[in-house]
Scaffold this active site. Sequence first.
Site, PDB file in Angstrom:
ATOM      1  N   SER A   1      -9.902  -0.921   7.173  1.00  0.00           N
ATOM      2  CA  SER A   1      -9.300  -0.613   5.876  1.00  0.00           C
ATOM      3  C   SER A   1      -8.724  -1.806   5.137  1.00  0.00           C
ATOM      4  O   SER A   1      -8.420  -1.705   3.953  1.00  0.00           O
ATOM      5  CB  SER A   1      -8.205   0.451   6.045  1.00  0.00           C
ATOM      6  OG  SER A   1      -8.779   1.705   6.271  1.00  0.00           O
TER       7      SER A   1
ATOM      8  N   SER B   1      -9.547   1.557   3.250  1.00  0.00           N
ATOM      9  CA  SER B   1      -8.634   2.383   2.483  1.00  0.00           C
ATOM     10  C   SER B   1      -7.583   1.587   1.710  1.00  0.00           C
ATOM     11  O   SER B   1      -6.821   2.161   0.932  1.00  0.00           O
ATOM     12  CB  SER B   1      -7.921   3.354   3.419  1.00  0.00           C
ATOM     13  OG  SER B   1      -7.103   2.649   4.337  1.00  0.00           O
TER      14      SER B   1
ATOM     15  N   LYS C   1       0.826  -1.205   0.000  1.00  0.00           N
ATOM     16  CA  LYS C   1       0.000   0.000   0.000  1.00  0.00           C
ATOM     17  C   LYS C   1       0.863   1.258   0.000  1.00  0.00           C
ATOM     18  O   LYS C   1       1.927   1.294   0.627  1.00  0.00           O
ATOM     19  CB  LYS C   1      -0.901  -0.058   1.235  1.00  0.00           C
ATOM     20  CG  LYS C   1      -1.963   1.008   1.361  1.00  0.00           C
ATOM     21  CD  LYS C   1      -2.811   0.709   2.593  1.00  0.00           C
ATOM     22  CE  LYS C   1      -3.891   1.738   2.835  1.00  0.00           C
ATOM     23  NZ  LYS C   1      -4.707   1.380   4.028  1.00  0.00           N
TER      24      LYS C   1
END
Length: 471
Positions: free
Chosen positions: A188, A164, A89
């Site tokens: 997330s 997220s 990420k």
Amino acid sequence: MNQAVMRNSSAHPLDLPACEIGEGIRRQRFQAVEVVAESLRRAEACQAELNAFTLLRREQALAAASRADEAARTGRSLGSLHGVPFAAKDMTPTAGDLTTLGSWTTGDWVPDETALCIRRLEEAGAILIGKTTTPEFAFSSFTQSPRWGVTRNPWDRQRTSGGSSGGSAVAVAAGVVPMAEGTDMGGSVRIPAAFCGTIGFKPSLGRIPMTILPSVFDNISHFGPLARSVEDAIAFMAATVGPSDEDILSLPLAFDGVRARKADLSGRRFALSLDLGFYAVEPAVEKAIRAAVDRLRAAGAVVDEIAMGWSRAAVDEWFDVWCVFMSSYFGERLASWRGRMDPAVVAMMEKGFAMGATPYKRIELLRTAMWRDMARLFESYDALLCPTCAVTAPLAKQTDDDFAESLPDGRLKGLDMTCPFNLLPQCPALSLPVHPAGTMPVGLQIVGRRYADEDVLAIALGAERLLAGPQ
């Protein structure tokens, strides 16, 4: 499902479980260069359709693959993930790579050090092929940011990937990688897993050291895997779990892979709450969860539907914590960057700055009451089952604000059912895909006893095998 961006229908080594990929490369049944090249090819197709990546590491990944093949030729094992491609990420620093946190405020920051979680995956032989999209500072359940735009769902491009860790979920769901790293402060990892049809696991606090925040005393933040199977999530955990002085809250607990694979569901006892006491759950989600629960019962598990009795205070007070997180760690950027930041992030920071110390401390009273409820539950049950999200993936043009309404019956028209379990961070929670509601995936959330990560994985493994069988 949009077949144009999903994996090829023909078999390829990249479609094997992660440890089988690693074993195949070690034994020279196929080459790491072949696997990584196909991963990059799929990443480019995925990027064109869905916008899941902020960058691809083509040169570095292929060079690492060549080294993995050379090691195999000379009889050296690089680890359990020898040559296995993965993604990380954009919240997570990796040396030599642009790392933006989804924000213009970071400029063109290229860190000179890689986060411990990623280093451990690489030390197990895995190869980082790219960085994946996140909303600004990972603030949202929708992956869209001022810097990188909208990341779309591979099942329906008009819908969100979730957030997220949306880019990581898409990379896994589209067959680009068998596993990807994500971060989870309010769901997330689990939210995009549920929306994209992958495994998403929030480990217990401290099982994977959290090293990327300004504070090492934050207690809602977790690294976790997004993976296309429970076995791949287990492989991720086996590589990343363990204490480190980089994180004072990391636990001196090794990972027990044998325990994580005890997948027999017969005699297991589960509590089921469809709404946690206050959510309005989409009928298609409820139908999919009940169908999965019926199969668990048929396999010999006991599943009792219970009333949790929680209220939307669990969401509202988590949000207060989240706003203070934003203002504390990133709020100094407002003075110079307000005009280029997501307006929702700005509003959260301002709310965080306005939060009084006494009301903030009193949130611990709610957390205490929630834990006492869970502790009583665990006296009789192995895990709590509930939906991961109250809805299937919303349209990408929607926002978190569309899911904050109290309905006339007092229920919350909410999106995720994950953030309450970040207020109980010692409890591991996993999102397991169940059969889709119509055309979109649904996640079953499995919440376990504190630090019982292996038990949650074992339950998920048994349920995954069961639900993959004939209907």
